[in-house]
Design a protein around this motif. Structure first.
Motif, short mmCIF file in Angstrom:
data_model
loop_
_atom_site.label_atom_id
_atom_site.label_comp_id
_atom_site.label_asym_id
_atom_site.label_seq_id
_atom_site.Cartn_x
_atom_site.Cartn_y
_atom_site.Cartn_z
N VAL A 276 0.89 -1.22 -0.19
CA VAL A 276 0.11 0.13 -0.01
C VAL A 276 0.84 1.23 -0.03
O VAL A 276 0.39 2.34 -0.28
N SER A 277 2.24 1.06 0.32
CA SER A 277 2.95 2.29 0.26
C SER A 277 4.60 1.91 0.55
O SER A 277 4.73 0.66 1.00
N THR A 278 5.36 2.77 -0.32
CA THR A 278 6.81 2.27 -0.39
C THR A 278 7.53 3.58 -0.20
O THR A 278 7.41 4.74 -0.62
N LYS A 279 8.64 3.41 0.75
CA LYS A 279 9.62 4.55 0.77
C LYS A 279 11.17 3.92 0.76
O LYS A 279 11.32 2.88 1.11
N ILE A 280 11.84 4.70 -0.11
CA ILE A 280 13.26 4.35 -0.28
C ILE A 280 14.19 5.31 0.29
O ILE A 280 13.86 6.56 0.14
N GLY A 281 15.34 4.88 1.03
CA GLY A 281 16.37 5.41 1.66
C GLY A 281 16.06 5.65 3.08
O GLY A 281 15.24 5.33 3.83
N ALA A 282 17.07 6.11 3.70
CA ALA A 282 16.90 6.24 5.23
C ALA A 282 16.38 7.38 5.56
O ALA A 282 16.38 8.44 4.96
N MET A 283 15.54 7.30 6.58
CA MET A 283 14.63 8.31 7.10
C MET A 283 14.68 8.36 8.68
O MET A 283 15.16 7.65 9.24
N ALA A 284 14.60 9.61 9.28
CA ALA A 284 14.68 9.70 10.85
C ALA A 284 13.33 8.82 11.15
O ALA A 284 12.44 8.68 10.63
N LYS A 285 13.39 8.41 12.54
CA LYS A 285 12.47 7.75 13.10
C LYS A 285 11.17 8.50 13.14
O LYS A 285 10.01 7.92 12.87
N GLY A 286 10.99 9.75 13.40
CA GLY A 286 9.71 10.46 13.22
C GLY A 286 8.97 10.35 11.90
O GLY A 286 7.89 10.47 11.82
N LYS A 287 9.94 10.40 10.81
CA LYS A 287 9.34 10.48 9.47
C LYS A 287 8.74 9.14 9.32
O LYS A 287 7.78 8.97 8.61
N ILE A 288 9.60 8.01 9.55
CA ILE A 288 8.98 6.55 9.46
C ILE A 288 7.82 6.57 10.18
O ILE A 288 6.72 6.02 9.47
N SER A 289 7.78 7.19 11.36
CA SER A 289 6.37 7.04 12.24
C SER A 289 5.22 7.54 11.62
O SER A 289 4.16 7.10 11.86
N GLU A 290 5.56 8.71 11.19
CA GLU A 290 4.51 9.61 10.56
C GLU A 290 3.96 8.82 9.26
O GLU A 290 2.91 8.81 9.17
N TRP A 291 4.78 8.05 8.50
CA TRP A 291 4.55 7.58 7.09
C TRP A 291 3.71 6.34 7.47
O TRP A 291 2.66 6.12 7.13
N VAL A 292 3.70 5.73 8.61
CA VAL A 292 3.34 4.59 9.05
C VAL A 292 1.82 4.96 9.50
O VAL A 292 0.76 4.35 9.15
N GLN A 293 1.85 5.89 10.49
CA GLN A 293 0.51 6.47 10.95
C GLN A 293 -0.59 6.98 9.59
O GLN A 293 -1.63 6.48 9.63
N GLU A 294 0.36 7.73 8.59
CA GLU A 294 -0.67 8.16 7.36
C GLU A 294 -1.06 7.06 6.55
O GLU A 294 -2.36 7.12 6.08
N THR A 295 -0.26 5.96 6.49
CA THR A 295 -0.74 4.67 5.78
C THR A 295 -1.61 3.78 6.38
O THR A 295 -2.44 3.23 5.61
N LEU A 296 -1.53 3.73 7.80
CA LEU A 296 -2.49 2.92 8.28
C LEU A 296 -3.83 3.69 8.65
O LEU A 296 -4.85 2.91 8.97
#
Length: 106
Positions: free
Chosen positions: A86-106
């Motif tokens: 349902v969503s893909t990200k490539i490259g390293a991100m800060a934990k906050g960015k990963i969390s935000e992305w996960v929350q938005e996706t779920l």
């Protein structure tokens, strides 16, 4: 339990047929950015335990799965829901960015 190591053999049962959403981290031992985001993924796995599974696929040990999903660069993070990406990200991100992305996706 924090992150879950997943193989080509177990990918279907661990990710495709999982009961809830799964964040898959495609990584390798030699990848610096992969090592950078690993602690953040461990923390997210613990914080979201019960609502999200964080799985890790070592692309050197298990090349079939990343090939099937068109993984070209690592780290590649994919969120699977009901067996679909349902969503893909490539490259390293800060934990906050990963969390935000996960929350938005779920």
């Amino acid at each position: 339990m924090a992150t879950k190591a997943v193989s080509d053999e177990s990918f279907e049962s661990d990710v495709i047929n999982a009961s809830g959403p799964v964040l898959v981290d495609f990584w390798a031992e030699w990848c610096g950015p992969c090592k950078q985001i690993s602690p953040a993924l461990e923390e997210i796995a613990e914080e979201m335990s019960g609502s999200l599974t964080v799985a890790k696929v070592n692309i050197d040990d298990h090349p079939m799965t990343p090939g099937k999903y068109g993984v070209r660069g690592i780290p590649t993070l994919m969120i699977f829901k009901d067996g679909q990406v349902v969503s893909t990200k490539i490259g390293a991100m800060a934990k906050g960015k990963i969390s935000e992305w996960v929350q938005e996706t779920l």
